[in-house]
Design an enzyme around this catalytic site. Structure first.
Site, PDB file in Angstrom:
ATOM      1  N   ASP A  27     -20.185 -16.302  16.118  1.00  0.00           N
ATOM      2  CA  ASP A  27     -19.230 -15.111  15.938  1.00  0.00           C
ATOM      3  C   ASP A  27     -19.884 -13.788  15.992  1.00  0.00           C
ATOM      4  OD1 ASP A  27     -16.587 -13.927  15.241  1.00  0.00           O
ATOM      5  OD2 ASP A  27     -17.269 -13.642  13.474  1.00  0.00           O
ATOM      6  N   SER A  28     -19.065 -12.607  16.212  1.00  0.00           N
ATOM      7  CA  SER A  28     -19.622 -11.172  16.127  1.00  0.00           C
ATOM      8  C   SER A  28     -20.168 -11.087  14.619  1.00  0.00           C
ATOM      9  CB  SER A  28     -18.352 -10.235  16.478  1.00  0.00           C
ATOM     10  OG  SER A  28     -17.303 -10.514  15.593  1.00  0.00           O
ATOM     11  N   CYS A  51     -15.304 -16.552  17.615  1.00  0.00           N
ATOM     12  CA  CYS A  51     -14.757 -15.239  17.877  1.00  0.00           C
ATOM     13  C   CYS A  51     -13.662 -15.269  18.801  1.00  0.00           C
ATOM     14  CB  CYS A  51     -15.718 -14.209  18.158  1.00  0.00           C
ATOM     15  SG  CYS A  51     -15.295 -12.726  18.701  1.00  0.00           S
ATOM     16  N   GLU A  70     -13.100  -7.567   5.316  1.00  0.00           N
ATOM     17  CA  GLU A  70     -14.564  -7.396   4.822  1.00  0.00           C
ATOM     18  C   GLU A  70     -14.688  -6.499   3.590  1.00  0.00           C
ATOM     19  OE1 GLU A  70     -17.298  -6.782   7.907  1.00  0.00           O
ATOM     20  OE2 GLU A  70     -16.113  -8.132   8.973  1.00  0.00           O
ATOM     21  N   CYS A 116      -7.312 -13.543  15.290  1.00  0.00           N
ATOM     22  CA  CYS A 116      -8.809 -12.920  15.046  1.00  0.00           C
ATOM     23  C   CYS A 116      -9.029 -13.604  13.852  1.00  0.00           C
ATOM     24  CB  CYS A 116      -8.481 -11.469  14.600  1.00  0.00           C
ATOM     25  SG  CYS A 116      -9.859 -10.594  14.065  1.00  0.00           S
ATOM     26  N   HIS A 119     -10.620 -12.873  11.245  1.00  0.00           N
ATOM     27  CA  HIS A 119     -10.394 -12.364   9.913  1.00  0.00           C
ATOM     28  C   HIS A 119      -9.042 -12.529   9.160  1.00  0.00           C
ATOM     29  CE1 HIS A 119     -13.940 -10.223  10.973  1.00  0.00           C
ATOM     30  NE2 HIS A 119     -14.272  -9.723   9.557  1.00  0.00           N
TER      31      HIS A 119
END
Ligand code: DGL
Length: 278
Positions: free
Chosen positions: A19-20, A82, A161, A193, A195
């Site tokens: 993932d990023s 991702c 985050e 996404c 998150h």
């Protein structure tokens, strides 16, 4: 018939997940729940995050580098956790690979097409994911008559985050982003996404109980399990000492904190590597 040593080494090799950054841990979490016996090597590109606002060419180049790194770890299969990289790079990198690779977009899109009752599906994700229109394409392959409405929600990633999962500010941001999806009468919403599954309760509160939320991370773990079985790659050995290995491209401190908050196990060590050398 007894399995050859080569075949058993192959099936007991780890799964590579990338993932990023930290978000892909929501996918790792689902894999750990669905197939707890499988060893995992995770790479989070924390030095080059975010991917969501970068171009297709850049995301393909980053993904190719990460896959070269994961191959040095002898992974048996790869999961692009991702959404943005799945949307932009999966088809391209699959052509170059000799091991199975899956992304998170197809599993999420397919389930959304199955669960909707009114044929109106919303997708939220990064700018890149929405711009790629891959969720729409996959849903329309199954059901050409369905309507898919995409909405980029770039502020959600930093809010997650920051751990503002149920904060008033996050709820207000969600109300603004989701207004047009509410007005369009969708009955299904894809959390497109990495998150966003962590915002499930806030998004659910805003959208109301008549809208079904689809979590591609969960659907991907199920698809991975089926794929490993089909390819005769399901783990069948003794539990390795270092079952889960984590790598990042920037300082590991923040990553490690995030991982310890959301994973069902404690992360012992995260190593920093120079991804641009691959
Ligand atoms: N992992 C990204 C995704 O799922 C979100 C974070 C980023 O923009 O890199 O699209």
């Amino acid at each position: 018939m007894e399995e050859s040593r080569q075949q058993s080494e192959k099936r007991n090799a780890p799964i590579g997940v990338f993932d990023s950054g930290v978000g892909g841990l929501t996918v790792v979490r689902e894999i750990m729940r669905q197939i707890p016996e499988e060893p995992i090597v995770y790479f989070g590109d924390t030095a080059r995050v975010p991917y969501g606002s970068k171009s297709r060419a850049t995301i393909i180049r980053y993904s190719e580098q990460i896959i070269r790194f994961l191959k040095t770890q002898q992974v048996k299969a790869i999961v692009i956790a991702c959404n943005t990289a799945s949307a932009y790079a999966l088809d391209e990198v699959r052509r170059q690979l000799d091991i199975p690779i899956i992304g998170v977009v197809r599993p999420g899109a397919k389930v959304a097409a199955q669960v909707t009752k009114n044929g109106r599906i919303g997708v939220i994700g990064t700018e890149g994911t929405i711009h790629s229109q891959l969720y729409t394409k996959v849903i329309r392959e199954e059901k050409p008559e369905y309507q898919v409405i995409g909405k980029a929600c770039p502020l959600f990633v930093p809010l997650v985050e920051e751990q503002w999962l149920k904060d008033q500010v996050t709820e207000e941001v969600a109300r603004r982003y989701l207004k047009e999806l509410q007005d369009s009468g969708i009955d299904t919403l894809i959390l497109g996404c990495t998150h966003y599954p962590l915002l499930r309760s806030t998004v659910g509160k805003v959208m109301g109980e008549n809208v079904t939320l689809v979590n591609p991370a969960y659907e991907t773990a199920l698809e991975l399990k089926a794929l490993l079985k089909k390819e005769n790659l399901s783990f069948a050995g003794e539990e390795p000492e270092e079952k889960y290995r984590f790598f990042v491209s920037d300082d590991p401190t923040k990553f490690q904190e995030f991982a310890d908050r959301i994973l069902p196990c404690q992360v012992r060590q995260t190593k920093q590597i120079r991804i641009d050398e691959y």
